[in-house]
Design a protein around this motif. Structure first.
Motif, PDB file in Angstrom:
ATOM      1  N   ILE A  14       0.839  -1.198   0.000  1.00  0.00           N
ATOM      2  CA  ILE A  14       0.000   0.000   0.000  1.00  0.00           C
ATOM      3  C   ILE A  14       0.880   1.256   0.000  1.00  0.00           C
ATOM      4  CG2 ILE A  14      -1.599   1.360   1.395  1.00  0.00           C
ATOM      5  CD1 ILE A  14      -2.969  -0.928  -0.019  1.00  0.00           C
ATOM      6  N   LEU A  15       1.896   1.266   0.852  1.00  0.00           N
ATOM      7  CA  LEU A  15       2.783   2.427   0.942  1.00  0.00           C
ATOM      8  C   LEU A  15       3.608   2.601  -0.333  1.00  0.00           C
ATOM      9  CD1 LEU A  15       3.926   1.968   4.646  1.00  0.00           C
ATOM     10  CD2 LEU A  15       2.390   3.735   3.762  1.00  0.00           C
ATOM     11  N   ASP A  16       4.054   1.490  -0.912  1.00  0.00           N
ATOM     12  CA  ASP A  16       4.801   1.568  -2.174  1.00  0.00           C
ATOM     13  C   ASP A  16       3.945   2.202  -3.259  1.00  0.00           C
ATOM     14  OD1 ASP A  16       6.972   0.405  -0.994  1.00  0.00           O
ATOM     15  OD2 ASP A  16       6.659  -1.598  -1.844  1.00  0.00           O
ATOM     16  N   ALA A  17       2.674   1.815  -3.303  1.00  0.00           N
ATOM     17  CA  ALA A  17       1.769   2.369  -4.323  1.00  0.00           C
ATOM     18  C   ALA A  17       1.604   3.873  -4.131  1.00  0.00           C
ATOM     19  CB  ALA A  17       0.421   1.664  -4.261  1.00  0.00           C
ATOM     20  N   TRP A  18       1.495   4.310  -2.887  1.00  0.00           N
ATOM     21  CA  TRP A  18       1.283   5.731  -2.619  1.00  0.00           C
ATOM     22  C   TRP A  18       2.519   6.570  -2.924  1.00  0.00           C
ATOM     23  CZ3 TRP A  18      -2.531   9.073  -1.820  1.00  0.00           C
ATOM     24  CH2 TRP A  18      -2.230  10.329  -1.275  1.00  0.00           C
ATOM     25  N   TYR A  19       3.673   6.101  -2.493  1.00  0.00           N
ATOM     26  CA  TYR A  19       4.887   6.906  -2.599  1.00  0.00           C
ATOM     27  C   TYR A  19       5.634   6.750  -3.921  1.00  0.00           C
ATOM     28  CZ  TYR A  19       4.321   8.106   2.318  1.00  0.00           C
ATOM     29  OH  TYR A  19       3.835   8.596   3.508  1.00  0.00           O
ATOM     30  N   ALA A  20       5.244   5.798  -4.748  1.00  0.00           N
ATOM     31  CA  ALA A  20       5.904   5.615  -6.049  1.00  0.00           C
ATOM     32  C   ALA A  20       5.624   6.810  -6.962  1.00  0.00           C
ATOM     33  CB  ALA A  20       5.411   4.329  -6.700  1.00  0.00           C
ATOM     34  N   GLU A  21       6.582   7.109  -7.842  1.00  0.00           N
ATOM     35  CA  GLU A  21       6.355   8.147  -8.841  1.00  0.00           C
ATOM     36  C   GLU A  21       5.234   7.698  -9.775  1.00  0.00           C
ATOM     37  OE1 GLU A  21       7.648  11.224  -9.425  1.00  0.00           O
ATOM     38  OE2 GLU A  21       8.564  11.020  -7.438  1.00  0.00           O
ATOM     39  N   PRO A  22       4.303   8.588 -10.106  1.00  0.00           N
ATOM     40  CA  PRO A  22       3.203   8.191 -11.007  1.00  0.00           C
ATOM     41  C   PRO A  22       3.723   7.924 -12.422  1.00  0.00           C
ATOM     42  CG  PRO A  22       3.128  10.548 -10.533  1.00  0.00           C
ATOM     43  CD  PRO A  22       4.159   9.967  -9.617  1.00  0.00           C
ATOM     44  N   LYS A  23       3.255   6.861 -13.026  1.00  0.00           N
ATOM     45  CA  LYS A  23       3.626   6.561 -14.408  1.00  0.00           C
ATOM     46  C   LYS A  23       3.011   7.564 -15.371  1.00  0.00           C
ATOM     47  CE  LYS A  23       3.631   2.338 -15.911  1.00  0.00           C
ATOM     48  NZ  LYS A  23       3.215   0.950 -16.231  1.00  0.00           N
ATOM     49  N   TYR A  24       1.889   8.142 -14.975  1.00  0.00           N
ATOM     50  CA  TYR A  24       1.170   9.066 -15.855  1.00  0.00           C
ATOM     51  C   TYR A  24       0.975  10.392 -15.115  1.00  0.00           C
ATOM     52  CZ  TYR A  24       0.189   4.441 -17.707  1.00  0.00           C
ATOM     53  OH  TYR A  24       0.322   3.160 -18.168  1.00  0.00           O
ATOM     54  N   PRO A  25       1.718  11.440 -15.494  1.00  0.00           N
ATOM     55  CA  PRO A  25       1.591  12.721 -14.802  1.00  0.00           C
ATOM     56  C   PRO A  25       0.278  13.421 -15.118  1.00  0.00           C
ATOM     57  CG  PRO A  25       3.104  12.917 -16.656  1.00  0.00           C
ATOM     58  CD  PRO A  25       2.772  11.464 -16.528  1.00  0.00           C
ATOM     59  N   VAL A  26      -0.052  14.395 -14.291  1.00  0.00           N
ATOM     60  CA  VAL A  26      -1.255  15.195 -14.516  1.00  0.00           C
ATOM     61  C   VAL A  26      -1.191  15.842 -15.906  1.00  0.00           C
ATOM     62  CG1 VAL A  26      -2.522  17.254 -13.779  1.00  0.00           C
ATOM     63  CG2 VAL A  26      -1.653  15.653 -12.069  1.00  0.00           C
ATOM     64  N   GLY A  27      -2.298  15.778 -16.629  1.00  0.00           N
ATOM     65  CA  GLY A  27      -2.369  16.368 -17.955  1.00  0.00           C
ATOM     66  C   GLY A  27      -2.082  15.404 -19.086  1.00  0.00           C
ATOM     67  N   SER A  28      -1.569  14.195 -18.761  1.00  0.00           N
ATOM     68  CA  SER A  28      -1.292  13.214 -19.813  1.00  0.00           C
ATOM     69  C   SER A  28      -2.571  12.461 -20.164  1.00  0.00           C
ATOM     70  CB  SER A  28      -0.200  12.245 -19.368  1.00  0.00           C
ATOM     71  OG  SER A  28      -0.569  11.562 -18.184  1.00  0.00           O
ATOM     72  N   TYR A  29      -2.524  11.767 -21.316  1.00  0.00           N
ATOM     73  CA  TYR A  29      -3.707  11.078 -21.822  1.00  0.00           C
ATOM     74  C   TYR A  29      -3.548   9.565 -21.695  1.00  0.00           C
ATOM     75  CZ  TYR A  29      -4.703  15.661 -23.792  1.00  0.00           C
ATOM     76  OH  TYR A  29      -4.940  16.996 -23.943  1.00  0.00           O
ATOM     77  N   VAL A  30      -4.607   8.921 -21.277  1.00  0.00           N
ATOM     78  CA  VAL A  30      -4.596   7.469 -21.097  1.00  0.00           C
ATOM     79  C   VAL A  30      -5.892   6.897 -21.646  1.00  0.00           C
ATOM     80  CG1 VAL A  30      -3.134   7.544 -19.032  1.00  0.00           C
ATOM     81  CG2 VAL A  30      -5.627   7.639 -18.781  1.00  0.00           C
ATOM     82  N   VAL A  31      -5.901   5.578 -21.806  1.00  0.00           N
ATOM     83  CA  VAL A  31      -7.125   4.854 -22.115  1.00  0.00           C
ATOM     84  C   VAL A  31      -7.259   3.728 -21.099  1.00  0.00           C
ATOM     85  CG1 VAL A  31      -7.208   5.397 -24.572  1.00  0.00           C
ATOM     86  CG2 VAL A  31      -5.912   3.403 -23.781  1.00  0.00           C
ATOM     87  N   VAL A  32      -8.479   3.311 -20.874  1.00  0.00           N
ATOM     88  CA  VAL A  32      -8.750   2.256 -19.897  1.00  0.00           C
ATOM     89  C   VAL A  32      -8.481   0.893 -20.519  1.00  0.00           C
ATOM     90  CG1 VAL A  32     -10.588   1.144 -18.568  1.00  0.00           C
ATOM     91  CG2 VAL A  32     -10.429   3.633 -18.636  1.00  0.00           C
ATOM     92  N   ARG A  33      -7.828   0.014 -19.763  1.00  0.00           N
ATOM     93  CA  ARG A  33      -7.530  -1.341 -20.239  1.00  0.00           C
ATOM     94  C   ARG A  33      -8.784  -2.216 -20.185  1.00  0.00           C
ATOM     95  NH1 ARG A  33      -2.003  -2.603 -20.359  1.00  0.00           N
ATOM     96  NH2 ARG A  33      -0.644  -1.013 -19.384  1.00  0.00           N
ATOM     97  N   ASP A  34      -8.753  -3.281 -20.950  1.00  0.00           N
ATOM     98  CA  ASP A  34      -9.880  -4.224 -20.963  1.00  0.00           C
ATOM     99  C   ASP A  34     -10.022  -4.956 -19.632  1.00  0.00           C
ATOM    100  OD1 ASP A  34     -10.479  -3.541 -23.561  1.00  0.00           O
ATOM    101  OD2 ASP A  34      -9.332  -5.203 -24.445  1.00  0.00           O
ATOM    102  N   THR A  35      -8.945  -4.958 -18.839  1.00  0.00           N
ATOM    103  CA  THR A  35      -8.982  -5.654 -17.540  1.00  0.00           C
ATOM    104  C   THR A  35      -9.562  -4.790 -16.420  1.00  0.00           C
ATOM    105  OG1 THR A  35      -6.691  -4.918 -17.178  1.00  0.00           O
ATOM    106  CG2 THR A  35      -7.013  -7.148 -18.071  1.00  0.00           C
ATOM    107  N   ALA A  36      -9.895  -3.550 -16.716  1.00  0.00           N
ATOM    108  CA  ALA A  36     -10.445  -2.653 -15.690  1.00  0.00           C
ATOM    109  C   ALA A  36     -11.806  -3.164 -15.218  1.00  0.00           C
ATOM    110  CB  ALA A  36     -10.571  -1.245 -16.247  1.00  0.00           C
ATOM    111  N   PRO A  37     -12.203  -2.822 -13.986  1.00  0.00           N
ATOM    112  CA  PRO A  37     -13.534  -3.215 -13.500  1.00  0.00           C
ATOM    113  C   PRO A  37     -14.625  -2.705 -14.432  1.00  0.00           C
ATOM    114  CG  PRO A  37     -12.187  -2.358 -11.706  1.00  0.00           C
ATOM    115  CD  PRO A  37     -11.426  -2.090 -12.959  1.00  0.00           C
ATOM    116  N   GLY A  38     -15.718  -3.435 -14.469  1.00  0.00           N
ATOM    117  CA  GLY A  38     -16.807  -3.101 -15.378  1.00  0.00           C
ATOM    118  C   GLY A  38     -17.339  -1.699 -15.199  1.00  0.00           C
TER     119      GLY A  38
END
Length: 268
Positions: A186-210
């Motif tokens: 849990i702490l690693d997830a919080w303190y890790a550098e984000p892979k996607y910074p604010v303002g960047s564009y992403v798409v949702v993966r097919d494995t995401a919750p419905g």
């Protein structure tokens, strides 16, 4: 000289420092006598036993027990409202009524004395000062307490950390709730550098919750916030983002593992 009845004897007993159990028993004996105006042999024997147990001589002998001073000194050191304080109060009343402590009770008493020795109290004071002066330690405790309130472990401790003003976990409690393998994820997830910074564009993966796919499937999304909430799952890639799907009036929350970089957005 007026005859001493069971009503008189039970009334005298009721004024003694009875245990809660004995108080209720004396009340039931008095009710029985008031109804029947007599006592069965078994009830009569019980009255005699209680009179002996709570006689002035027996109570005086109990008051002279050296354990009373030991327990009184300990009661002054333990924090009110703790389990230790409740135990000391209970066995103190037991000793004052002339009852011996069991070997197990004496063992627990010794452990409580160790926990509340002058040295132990000084150590707790240093720990409390360290914790209260460290925003990082308090944040780490809050992060994992939020996770544990969700999954149901460390229930009381997690509640106290999050909702009781001024609460300070013991050093043992703090290490237990923040240093286990689940808390570390849990702490690693919080303190890790984000892979996607604010303002960047992403798409949702097919494995995401419905519920996430239903609002953002095949739609580019912009990252509005990183660490939008404390992580809720002890796994890799569980940093939580707030994203806004194109064309949607409402942002949604999604874990990092359920998004990927958008290949191309508009004319970009």
């Amino acid at each position: 000289m007026p005859r001493v009845t069971y009503a008189d004897r039970l009334s005298a007993l009721s004024k003694k420092p009875l245990s809660n159990y004995d108080k209720g028993f004396v009340e039931s004996l008095a009710q029985h006598y008031n109804r029947k105006r007599s006592m069965t042999p078994g009830r009569a024997a019980a009255v005699k036993r209680l009179e002996e147990q709570y006689s002035d001589e027996a109570l005086a002998q109990a008051a002279a027990n050296p354990l009373n001073e030991r327990l009184a000194a300990l009661a002054d050191r333990v924090d009110p409202g703790t389990w230790d304080a409740g135990f000391v109060e209970s066995v103190s009343a037991q000793v004052q009524r002339g009852r011996d402590l069991s070997p197990k009770q004496l063992e627990i008493l010794s452990k409580i004395e160790e926990r509340w020795s002058e040295e132990a109290i000084a150590t707790k004071s240093v720990w409390k000062s360290t914790y209260l002066s460290s925003p990082e330690m308090q944040e780490r405790a809050s992060i994992v307490a939020t996770y544990y309130q969700t999954v149901g472990y460390y229930g009381d401790l997690a509640h106290n950390i999050l909702h009781v003003e001024g609460f300070v976990p013991t050093e043992k409690q703090y290490k237990s709730i923040t240093s286990n393998k689940f808390a570390q994820k849990i702490l690693d997830a919080w303190y890790a550098e984000p892979k996607y910074p604010v303002g960047s564009y992403v798409v949702v993966r097919d494995t995401a919750p419905g519920i996430v796919r239903g609002k953002a499937k095949n739609v580019p999304c912009v990252i509005l916030r990183t660490n939008a909430m404390y992580p809720r799952c002890a796994a890799k890639g569980t940093k939580i983002y707030q994203i806004l799907p194109f064309g949607s009036p409402a942002a949604i929350m999604v874990e990092e593992r359920y998004v990927k970089k958008a290949r191309k957005v508009g004319g970009a």
